[in-house]
Design an enzyme around this catalytic site. Structure first.
Site, PDB file in Angstrom:
ATOM      1  N   LEU A 106       0.986  -1.372   0.038  1.00 44.07           N
ATOM      2  CA  LEU A 106      -0.031   0.045  -0.015  1.00 44.07           C
ATOM      3  C   LEU A 106       0.924   1.130  -0.061  1.00 44.07           C
ATOM      4  CD1 LEU A 106      -2.737  -0.879   2.822  1.00 44.07           C
ATOM      5  CD2 LEU A 106      -2.764  -1.103   0.309  1.00 44.07           C
ATOM      6  N   ASP A 107       0.461   2.239  -0.768  1.00 45.79           N
ATOM      7  CA  ASP A 107       1.289   3.352  -0.582  1.00 45.79           C
ATOM      8  C   ASP A 107       1.332   4.119   0.790  1.00 45.79           C
ATOM      9  OD1 ASP A 107       1.439   3.773  -3.306  1.00 45.79           O
ATOM     10  OD2 ASP A 107      -0.358   4.932  -3.667  1.00 45.79           O
ATOM     11  N   ARG A 108       2.447   4.758   1.040  1.00 49.31           N
ATOM     12  CA  ARG A 108       2.521   5.336   2.398  1.00 49.31           C
ATOM     13  C   ARG A 108       1.435   6.115   3.052  1.00 49.31           C
ATOM     14  NH1 ARG A 108       4.727   9.809   4.803  1.00 49.31           N
ATOM     15  NH2 ARG A 108       5.184  10.809   2.760  1.00 49.31           N
ATOM     16  N   THR A 157      -1.648   5.642   2.220  1.00 45.78           N
ATOM     17  CA  THR A 157      -2.997   4.777   2.178  1.00 45.78           C
ATOM     18  C   THR A 157      -3.069   3.749   3.256  1.00 45.78           C
ATOM     19  OG1 THR A 157      -2.724   4.816  -0.369  1.00 45.78           O
ATOM     20  CG2 THR A 157      -4.284   3.270   0.836  1.00 45.78           C
TER      21      THR A 157
END
Length: 524
Positions: A225-227, A229
């Site tokens: 997951l993106d940081r 998110t």
């Protein structure tokens, strides 16, 4: 060499954290050349033991063979005890610590002096910085301190640079364990915390927090997951399970459901976007719709509208970088607080329909300048360049007191930015060579943090460490800065991984408060 000599630590899915740690443990294996040698008389024609029988010319340096890495090495207590956490103002913070970055000589460096390499590739600090670091024994070539930077690099030279590392803070909420059945570990990841060590983040990552506070090791990443998110994050506990889940990913049998809040009134009914996505910058992590990009498909459905913003269900049927965020921007409904794809740098319509009106270089420059002017470069996963850091440090000198409290740790960094001499930036994606630190740690502080945290961190959890002991470094530019802490709101993006479903399993989390139909921004 320096922090940028090692690019972001990456975990190749579904390879475990041990894959990353293998790079870090590179310096632990013994070399044949490390064996005791008999004294040798100087003179031409003498053979150097361990040099493969080759004769060394007068003045020629012996270069040990590359070390073999153990792919089974995982992060362990040695890594976790490098430093400790404390909690303040709703944030999880990491005490600054000394760290060794390691790298083998790159092909483009062969035949160049260390001075040339620092001058041409690592310009975030002046040459005087590297000369001082060398005099203090922080730069080592094949484990031997280097005082003269005019030494010419050769193939297989191994470089090590000791730096003072500052990590940005992340939200202080705990990692909630959703499932742990011995085969899989599922957590509810808070926004702002990277999955694995990368850029300036090491201890403030999911992998390290789970290891330090929960005792989990050898976790295999199934997805990321993106940081910024939040939501469902799935790890495999065994190699067999990792392979099974990886096959499901390749066969596209994993159904992923996200929820987000976007600007404006999203259309009712099902909306499908199939625009190809191209990566514009690996350095900052920017993508856009482009015919030359990779095929992808996302299905959207509006769940609610409060008069200003809409809550949207997102089903990404492919897994491209920033896919949901880019497709929503293209449709004209960027995520409400997306620091990249909701930026005005994309033009008056913020990239709607793929219309930007500027080159990629102009776009990147505009994004950086916009966030620089707002002192929010951390939202781009990009740190201030070395010149800005040095200028700010010089400015702070006029008002700096001799015994300042702990320097603020709220700076952020890119995953591929040049080094500053005290932060964990990176040079290129193929330069993943990081090592363990020296014994500059505080074991008692770590134990206190682990006991008080224990997965139940809150703002009040660590009140005894509101003014923690700090390691300061005379060479560290970051130590001279005073940065304001980011607010928790600034560290959260309204994109949440709500559910992951396979043929015989389903994992889900509660929807965040901002996804509720009656949510009002003014009340947050």
């Amino acid at each position: 060499m320096e922090q940028a000599a090692a690019a972001p630590e990456e975990v190749n899915s579904p390879v475990s954290a041990q894959g990353v740690a293998a790079n870090e443990a590179a310096g632990t294996g013994k070399r044949k050349s490390d064996e005791p040698r008999e004294p040798e008389a100087s003179g031409r024609g003498k053979r150097r033991r361990g040099a493969g029988g080759k004769k060394l010319r007068p003045g020629e340096r012996y270069i040990p063979p590359p070390q073999k890495r153990n792919p089974g090495v995982s992060f362990c207590q040695e890594h976790y005890s490098e430093t400790s956490y404390y909690f303040e103002g709703g944030l999880r913070k990491v005490r600054p610590y000394f760290f060794d970055f390691k790298t083998y000589c790159k092909g483009r460096w062969v035949g160049k002096s260390l001075l040339e390499v620092f001058e041409t590739e690592f310009r975030a600090e002046p040459l005087e910085f590297y000369q001082r670091a060398a005099k203090e024994g922080r730069i080592r070539l094949n484990e031997t301190p280097v005082e003269d930077l005019s030494v010419v690099l050769r193939n297989n030279d191994h470089l090590r640079n000791t730096v003072h590392r500052h990590e940005p803070p992340v939200v202080g909420r705990p990692l909630e364990i959703l499932v742990d059945d011995g085969e899989v570990l599922v957590v509810d990841k808070p926004a702002s915390i990277p999955v694995h060590p990368c850029g300036r983040f090491r201890h403030n990552t999911v992998i390290f927090i789970l290891g330090k506070e929960r005792g989990f090791s050898e976790l295999h990443t199934v997805h990321r997951l993106d940081r910024l998110t939040s939501g469902v994050l799935l790890f495999a506990r065994t190699l067999e399970t990792s392979k099974k889940l990886d096959q499901l990913v390749r066969d596209r049998q994993l159904e992923k459901e996200y929820v987000c809040r976007v600007d404006g009134e999203f259309p009712e009914g099902e909306v499908t976007c199939e625009e190809p996505i191209l990566i514009v910058s690996f350095k900052i992590g920017i993508c856009r719709v482009d015919p030359k990009g990779k095929d992808c498909r996302t299905v959207f459905q509006r769940l609610s509208f409060n008069g200003k913003t809409s809550v949207v269900r997102c089903l990404p049927l492919t897994g491209r970088t920033h896919q949901i965020r880019v497709h929503l921007q293209y449709l004209g409904f960027p995520i409400f607080n997306d620091p990249i794809y909701g930026s005005s740098a994309w033009g008056p319509n913020r990239g709607k329909g793929g219309v930007v009106g500027k080159s990629d270089e102009e776009l990147l420059h505009a994004l950086v300048e916009e966030h620089r002017s707002q002192e929010s470069l951390h939202l781009l996963d990009m740190q201030d360049d070395g010149i800005v850091i040095r200028q700010q440090a010089e400015k702070n000198k006029t008002c700096e007191k001799p015994d300042l409290a702990e320097p603020d740790l709220s700076g952020d960094a890119p995953q591929t930015q040049m080094p500053t001499g005290c932060t964990s930036s990176s040079a290129t994606l193929d330069e993943v060579k990081q090592g363990c630190t020296d014994s500059n740690t505080n074991s008692s502080s770590l134990q206190e943090s682990q006991i008080q945290s224990n997965g139940n961190q809150t703002e009040e959890t660590d009140t005894s460490q509101k003014t923690p002991a700090v390691t300061r470094d005379s060479l560290c530019s970051e130590c001279k800065l005073v940065r304001p802490d980011p607010t928790e709101k600034e560290l959260i993006m309204y994109l949440h991984a709500l559910r992951y479903k396979g043929p015989d399993f389903e994992y889900s989390t509660r929807a965040p408060d901002w996804a509720k139909e009656d949510w009002d921004e003014e009340s947050t």
